[in-house]
Motif scaffolding. Structure first.
Motif, PDB file in Angstrom:
ATOM      1  N   LEU A  52       0.803  -1.222   0.000  1.00 36.93           N
ATOM      2  CA  LEU A  52       0.000   0.000   0.000  1.00 36.93           C
ATOM      3  C   LEU A  52       0.840   1.279   0.000  1.00 36.93           C
ATOM      4  O   LEU A  52       0.584   2.191   0.767  1.00 36.93           O
ATOM      5  CB  LEU A  52      -0.934   0.020   1.217  1.00 36.93           C
ATOM      6  N   TYR A  53       1.853   1.317  -0.845  1.00 43.45           N
ATOM      7  CA  TYR A  53       2.637   2.551  -0.931  1.00 43.45           C
ATOM      8  C   TYR A  53       1.775   3.703  -1.397  1.00 43.45           C
ATOM      9  O   TYR A  53       1.847   4.804  -0.888  1.00 43.45           O
ATOM     10  CB  TYR A  53       3.813   2.371  -1.898  1.00 43.45           C
ATOM     11  N   TYR A  54       0.957   3.432  -2.390  1.00 36.57           N
ATOM     12  CA  TYR A  54       0.108   4.480  -2.944  1.00 36.57           C
ATOM     13  C   TYR A  54      -1.165   4.597  -2.110  1.00 36.57           C
ATOM     14  O   TYR A  54      -1.854   3.596  -1.876  1.00 36.57           O
ATOM     15  CB  TYR A  54      -0.227   4.120  -4.394  1.00 36.57           C
ATOM     16  N   ARG A  55      -1.470   5.790  -1.646  1.00 36.16           N
ATOM     17  CA  ARG A  55      -2.655   6.001  -0.820  1.00 36.16           C
ATOM     18  C   ARG A  55      -3.555   7.016  -1.498  1.00 36.16           C
ATOM     19  O   ARG A  55      -3.338   8.219  -1.379  1.00 36.16           O
ATOM     20  CB  ARG A  55      -2.262   6.536   0.562  1.00 36.16           C
ATOM     21  N   PRO A  56      -4.590   6.557  -2.202  1.00 35.52           N
ATOM     22  CA  PRO A  56      -5.453   7.478  -2.940  1.00 35.52           C
ATOM     23  C   PRO A  56      -6.083   8.551  -2.060  1.00 35.52           C
ATOM     24  O   PRO A  56      -6.178   9.714  -2.467  1.00 35.52           O
ATOM     25  CB  PRO A  56      -6.542   6.565  -3.508  1.00 35.52           C
ATOM     26  N   ARG A  58      -4.992   9.812   0.787  1.00 36.81           N
ATOM     27  CA  ARG A  58      -3.993  10.776   1.248  1.00 36.81           C
ATOM     28  C   ARG A  58      -3.620  11.738   0.094  1.00 36.81           C
ATOM     29  O   ARG A  58      -3.510  12.933   0.289  1.00 36.81           O
ATOM     30  CB  ARG A  58      -2.782   9.998   1.766  1.00 36.81           C
ATOM     31  N   GLU A  59      -3.462  11.191  -1.087  1.00 35.08           N
ATOM     32  CA  GLU A  59      -3.111  12.048  -2.235  1.00 35.08           C
ATOM     33  C   GLU A  59      -4.212  13.067  -2.498  1.00 35.08           C
ATOM     34  O   GLU A  59      -3.942  14.239  -2.767  1.00 35.08           O
ATOM     35  CB  GLU A  59      -2.843  11.189  -3.480  1.00 35.08           C
ATOM     36  N   ALA A  60      -5.471  12.618  -2.412  1.00 34.28           N
ATOM     37  CA  ALA A  60      -6.586  13.551  -2.635  1.00 34.28           C
ATOM     38  C   ALA A  60      -6.551  14.671  -1.606  1.00 34.28           C
ATOM     39  O   ALA A  60      -6.764  15.839  -1.930  1.00 34.28           O
ATOM     40  CB  ALA A  60      -7.916  12.797  -2.565  1.00 34.28           C
ATOM     41  N   ILE A  86       4.958  16.622  -7.986  1.00 32.55           N
ATOM     42  CA  ILE A  86       5.900  16.440  -6.873  1.00 32.55           C
ATOM     43  C   ILE A  86       5.588  15.132  -6.154  1.00 32.55           C
ATOM     44  O   ILE A  86       6.477  14.320  -5.871  1.00 32.55           O
ATOM     45  CB  ILE A  86       5.827  17.643  -5.888  1.00 32.55           C
ATOM     46  N   MET A  87       4.277  14.906  -5.899  1.00 31.54           N
ATOM     47  CA  MET A  87       3.877  13.670  -5.216  1.00 31.54           C
ATOM     48  C   MET A  87       4.211  12.440  -6.042  1.00 31.54           C
ATOM     49  O   MET A  87       4.624  11.412  -5.521  1.00 31.54           O
ATOM     50  CB  MET A  87       2.372  13.693  -4.973  1.00 31.54           C
ATOM     51  N   SER A  88       3.980  12.561  -7.351  1.00 25.33           N
ATOM     52  CA  SER A  88       4.245  11.445  -8.252  1.00 25.33           C
ATOM     53  C   SER A  88       5.723  11.053  -8.175  1.00 25.33           C
ATOM     54  O   SER A  88       6.075   9.876  -8.068  1.00 25.33           O
ATOM     55  CB  SER A  88       3.853  11.852  -9.674  1.00 25.33           C
ATOM     56  N   LEU A  93       9.899   7.203  -5.682  1.00 23.19           N
ATOM     57  CA  LEU A  93      11.053   6.845  -4.848  1.00 23.19           C
ATOM     58  C   LEU A  93      10.712   5.673  -3.949  1.00 23.19           C
ATOM     59  O   LEU A  93      11.541   4.808  -3.689  1.00 23.19           O
ATOM     60  CB  LEU A  93      11.436   8.021  -3.952  1.00 23.19           C
ATOM     61  N   GLU A  94       9.470   5.681  -3.443  1.00 24.36           N
ATOM     62  CA  GLU A  94       9.026   4.560  -2.601  1.00 24.36           C
ATOM     63  C   GLU A  94       8.937   3.315  -3.468  1.00 24.36           C
ATOM     64  O   GLU A  94       9.467   2.274  -3.150  1.00 24.36           O
ATOM     65  CB  GLU A  94       7.653   4.837  -1.993  1.00 24.36           C
ATOM     66  N   GLU A  95       8.216   3.460  -4.560  1.00 20.92           N
ATOM     67  CA  GLU A  95       8.031   2.357  -5.506  1.00 20.92           C
ATOM     68  C   GLU A  95       7.319   2.912  -6.731  1.00 20.92           C
ATOM     69  O   GLU A  95       6.233   3.467  -6.589  1.00 20.92           O
ATOM     70  CB  GLU A  95       7.144   1.279  -4.867  1.00 20.92           C
TER      71      GLU A  95
END
Ligand SMILES: C=C(O[C@@H]1C=C(C(=O)O)C=C[C@H]1O)C(=O)O
Length: 367
Positions: A52-56, A58-60, A86-88, A93-95
């Motif tokens: 769960l590196y990507y958190r929809p 949190r990004e929103a 920037i977030m992308s 870097l995480e994955e």
């Protein structure tokens, strides 16, 4: 050199110095932000949360905050777009996130994928909506992007039908303004155009414009707008209707810009994945329900939404594929499935439905 010229040069030199200093500050802060993102990855890994590196959600929230605190002169959308990138880059870097989209390259779906995930995502074109579902199900990519409805032409049945058999979740949505252009290759003779290629949906979205500008020209429906753009490359008597990305990708010349019949023409895309997304504070939920075929069934289905004051944003009906004349309803509404009143409404709907599947709760599209 005149005095005035000297003053101007001096002012510009000072402003440019200031910009250079600010850029250095921005660069330092972005690096610090990236360090934090790496640390977040470490913490997630330590907790076994590695999928769960990507958190929809949190990004929103990050994007909404970027818009809320913006005081200009950039527009809120421009500010959010910068933060999107920037977030992308930080997430990569995480994955690096792997995304499949309905291709080929140069389609609006690719544009939607980039808009949603930013340019650091690794995106891969696939030939059909079913294939996007399958690749995500197989775990070959983390997410898929598919179109679901157009404001002029309505729902994309193929996408809805895939949910009948798939267990994937909807993790997000993204809306894209769709601008169509008429484009030609460098060997096309504009006065000799006898054929116009495009996807059937795009031909339909430009029907009135075509009727008045090219009434006698043959309209040829092909698999995608990008495919249309590719075809005109070698044809001196053909044009294509497609978007900016296809024009750039195939080096075509735009003959007429923004030829869609409705200026607010837009398409909504879904992000499909396998994770359930926690609340972001401004969410939508999509539901698939099949009802017994008897009088009052639709009323019974909608009643709990009214009673709990839930705002329905869309109701679609599709044949169920499991028996003649039985139907499945696709319902979108505002709110998250974890909210108590919504959970209660869903229980009530389940009581009167013969089958119910929550396709996902996800952040309302920000950009
Ligand atoms: C840093 C995180 O991971 C990812 C990167 C984010 C960012 O750069 O802001 C936000 C959410 C995640 O997609 C996080 O979970 O907070």
């Amino acid at each position: 050199m005149s005095q005035q010229q000297q003053n101007t040069d001096q002012q510009l030199a000072q402003l440019r110095d200031r910009i250079d200093q600010i850029d250095a500050d921005i660069a330092r802060l972005i690096s610090q932000r990236a360090e934090c993102a790496l640390q977040v990855a470490e913490v997630k890994k330590a907790n076994g949360e590695d999928a769960l590196y990507y958190r929809p959600e949190r990004e929103a929230q990050v994007l909404r905050r970027a818009m809320e605190r913006n005081g200009g002169p950039l527009t809120d959308e421009e500010m959010a777009r910068l933060f999107r990138e920037i977030m992308s880059a930080c997430l990569a870097l995480e994955e690096p996130i792997k995304v499949a989209y309905l291709g080929p390259e140069g389609t609006f779906t690719q544009q939607a994928a980039l808009k949603h995930f930013g340019n650091s995502a690794k995106s891969r074109p696939l030939a059909a909506i079913d294939e996007v579902f399958r690749e995500v199900e197989a775990g070959a990519v983390n997410y898929g992007v598919v179109p679901v409805e157009n404001s002029t032409e309505g729902v994309i049945n193929h996408t809805l039908d895939n949910f009948l058999t798939s267990n994937l979740q909807i993790c997000g949505e993204v809306e894209l303004r769709i601008h169509h252009h008429l484009m030609i290759s460098d060997i096309t003779r504009p006065e000799a155009i006898t054929r116009i290629y495009s996807h059937a949906q795009s031909l339909a979205q430009c029907r009135k414009w075509l009727d008045s500008h090219y009434p006698n020209v043959e309209r040829v429906a092909v698999a995608s707008n990008a495919e249309a753009a590719k075809r005109v490359k070698g044809e001196w008597n053909a044009a294509a209707i497609a978007g900016d990305m296809a024009a750039d990708l195939y080096g075509l010349k735009v003959l007429a810009e923004k030829i869609e019949d409705r200026p607010d023409n837009s398409t909504r895309f879904l992000i499909i994945g396998s994770q359930a997304v926690p609340p972001s504070g401004d969410d939508k939920t999509s539901l698939m329900v099949s009802m017994r075929n008897e009088p009052g069934a639709l009323h019974d289905l909608l009643e709990p939404f009214r009673r709990h004051s839930i705002d329905l944003t869309r109701v679609e009906t599709r044949p169920s594929q499991s028996g003649n004349w039985t139907y499945v309803f696709f319902i979108d509404f505002a709110g998250h499935r974890d909210t108590p009143s919504i959970a209660e409404a869903l229980r009530e709907v389940a009581d009167c439905a013969s089958d119910i599947k929550v396709l996902g709760s996800y952040p309302r599209g920000v950009l």
